[in-house]
Scaffold this motif. Structure first.
Motif, PDB file in Angstrom:
ATOM      1  N   ARG A 144     -70.049  10.323  -1.776  1.00  0.00           N
ATOM      2  CA  ARG A 144     -70.181  11.169  -0.577  1.00  0.00           C
ATOM      3  C   ARG A 144     -71.401  12.056  -0.744  1.00  0.00           C
ATOM      4  NH1 ARG A 144     -65.292  12.645   2.304  1.00  0.00           N
ATOM      5  NH2 ARG A 144     -66.393  14.599   2.704  1.00  0.00           N
ATOM      6  N   ILE A 145     -72.246  12.055   0.256  1.00  0.00           N
ATOM      7  CA  ILE A 145     -73.443  12.910   0.165  1.00  0.00           C
ATOM      8  C   ILE A 145     -73.390  13.979   1.259  1.00  0.00           C
ATOM      9  CG2 ILE A 145     -74.972  11.505   1.629  1.00  0.00           C
ATOM     10  CD1 ILE A 145     -77.168  12.086  -0.565  1.00  0.00           C
ATOM     11  N   SER A 146     -73.678  15.226   0.869  1.00  0.00           N
ATOM     12  CA  SER A 146     -73.715  16.319   1.845  1.00  0.00           C
ATOM     13  C   SER A 146     -75.178  16.572   2.216  1.00  0.00           C
ATOM     14  CB  SER A 146     -73.130  17.579   1.234  1.00  0.00           C
ATOM     15  OG  SER A 146     -73.922  17.949   0.116  1.00  0.00           O
ATOM     16  N   ARG A 147     -75.363  17.386   3.239  1.00  0.00           N
ATOM     17  CA  ARG A 147     -76.717  17.773   3.642  1.00  0.00           C
ATOM     18  C   ARG A 147     -77.422  18.476   2.477  1.00  0.00           C
ATOM     19  NH1 ARG A 147     -78.792  22.117   8.206  1.00  0.00           N
ATOM     20  NH2 ARG A 147     -80.487  20.776   8.826  1.00  0.00           N
ATOM     21  N   GLU A 148     -76.658  19.308   1.766  1.00  0.00           N
ATOM     22  CA  GLU A 148     -77.232  20.067   0.658  1.00  0.00           C
ATOM     23  C   GLU A 148     -77.712  19.127  -0.453  1.00  0.00           C
ATOM     24  OE1 GLU A 148     -75.857  23.610  -2.325  1.00  0.00           O
ATOM     25  OE2 GLU A 148     -74.436  22.965  -0.803  1.00  0.00           O
ATOM     26  N   ALA A 149     -76.866  18.162  -0.806  1.00  0.00           N
ATOM     27  CA  ALA A 149     -77.246  17.208  -1.867  1.00  0.00           C
ATOM     28  C   ALA A 149     -78.480  16.426  -1.438  1.00  0.00           C
ATOM     29  CB  ALA A 149     -76.084  16.268  -2.170  1.00  0.00           C
ATOM     30  N   ALA A 150     -78.478  15.949  -0.194  1.00  0.00           N
ATOM     31  CA  ALA A 150     -79.627  15.165   0.296  1.00  0.00           C
ATOM     32  C   ALA A 150     -80.899  16.013   0.244  1.00  0.00           C
ATOM     33  CB  ALA A 150     -79.356  14.693   1.729  1.00  0.00           C
ATOM     34  N   THR A 151     -80.778  17.308   0.547  1.00  0.00           N
ATOM     35  CA  THR A 151     -81.961  18.183   0.556  1.00  0.00           C
ATOM     36  C   THR A 151     -82.502  18.357  -0.864  1.00  0.00           C
ATOM     37  OG1 THR A 151     -81.095  19.314   2.505  1.00  0.00           O
ATOM     38  CG2 THR A 151     -82.839  20.453   1.278  1.00  0.00           C
TER      39      THR A 151
END
Ligand code: AMP
Length: 326
Positions: A144-151
């Motif tokens: 699972r990827i969050s916006r924060e991780a992707a950033t």
């Protein structure tokens, strides 16, 4: 073959209840992005596991990314340690790394020290974050990827590739970056952080432009001695960032920053180039890294001037063969 390594890494992560993530000393955008991004990815995917991010160091330039965790020493004995963006064991920013039960190395430097129980090394990648993005996409049905991780992951791709400019950037790099953008990367905040600077840093830049030296054949260099670091109230890390100010001088295909490190009694060397490689030069002076971005150490001003003459000779020979380049 790397598909098998990635599968082994995912299987190993799933086996462990405690996972610790570490990166290299003096972390840069890629080290911070890969470690923070991977930590977030694992925390979001496995909320029941203990996931720690640890670092013996601190990088003021990346303070906006947040802090690290205290890891209890006893946690190591049953822990998996994931070390990202770190070529050699001497550069792991975790004095306890040997205590971990299993170590996995995920890195994009030229392999010089396969210190992991599992080593996933792809030196053709423009950043370690590119590998983390690839890892996420390979297993996107399970992670699972969050916006924060992707950033965070995007931050490492952007910074280590010089905003997608450097050698090593491929169509695959941009496809992976595109996939992260689709996960909602907050690039407005990210670039605001990367490009804003304190007014005092502009004064320092004007000093730098006044003091850059250029050798006969075009090597640009600057020596930041301790007195200058103090004059501008710079941390060692801030002083080291000066290398990026030497980039972009016509004919200076090699540029080098020397930063006096009084705490260690040596001089940190940051080497950069375009069109020709400087990794062998870095190796000659107790360092290494990539073909066009490497680090080294010299132990006296005399040795610093030896390195400058070697760099000048390298550039002379290159220009003799290839003519003048931008
Ligand atoms: P730096 O100038 O410290 O950003 O280093 C440029 C690149 O070379 C980075 O990818 C570093 O990880 C790598 N590097 C720096 N110093 C060394 C060293 N002493 N040995 C091996 N690699 C290094």
């Amino acid at each position: 073959m790397n598909e098998t390594v990635k599968q082994r890494i995912l299987d190993t992560i799933e086996e462990y209840e405690t996972v610790i993530v570490s990166r290299h000393i003096r972390p840069d955008g890629d080290a911070v992005g890969a470690s923070m991004g991977l930590t977030k990815l694992l925390r979001d995917t496995y909320p029941e596991k203990h996931i720690y991010l640890t670092d013996d160091d601190f990088s003021s330039y990346l303070a906006f990314c947040g802090g690290e965790d205290e890891v209890p020493e006893e946690a190591y004995q049953d822990a998996l340690l994931l070390v990202v963006d770190t070529g050699t064991r001497a550069r792991i920013s975790n004095r306890n790394y040997k205590r971990a039960k299993t170590v996995i190395k995920i890195d994009h430097h030229i392999e010089a020290d396969p210190y992991g129980d599992i080593n996933w090394v792809e030196d053709f990648r423009s950043s370690a974050c590119e590998m983390i993005a690839d890892f996420y996409l390979t297993f996107k049905d399970r992670l699972r990827i969050s916006r924060e991780a992707a950033t965070y992951i995007y931050m490492g791709m952007v910074t280590d590739s010089g905003r997608f400019r450097f050698e090593g950037v491929t169509g695959e790099t941009l496809r992976l970056a595109g996939a992260l953008l689709d996960c909602g990367v907050d690039y407005e905040t990210l670039f605001a952080h990367l490009y804003s600077e304190e007014p005092s840093s502009l004064k320092f830049k004007s000093y730098v432009y006044d003091h850059i030296r250029i050798t006969e054949h075009g090597v640009a260099y600057l020596y930041m001695d301790k007195a200058t670091q103090e004059k501008f109230s710079l941390s060692f890390e801030d002083a080291s960032a000066v290398v990026s100010e030497l980039d972009g001088i016509k004919g200076s295909l090699i540029w080098v920053a020397f930063i006096e490190n009084t705490a260690k009694g040596n001089i940190r060397v940051r080497l950069r180039s375009r069109f020709l490689g400087i990794n062998d030069l870095a190796i000659k002076y107790h360092g290494g890294g990539h073909n066009m971005a490497a680090g080294a150490t010299v132990f006296s001003e005399a040795e610093m001037y030896d390195l400058i003459s070697d760099a000048d000779e390298l550039l002379r020979a290159y220009k003799a063969e290839h003519g003048d380049k931008i």
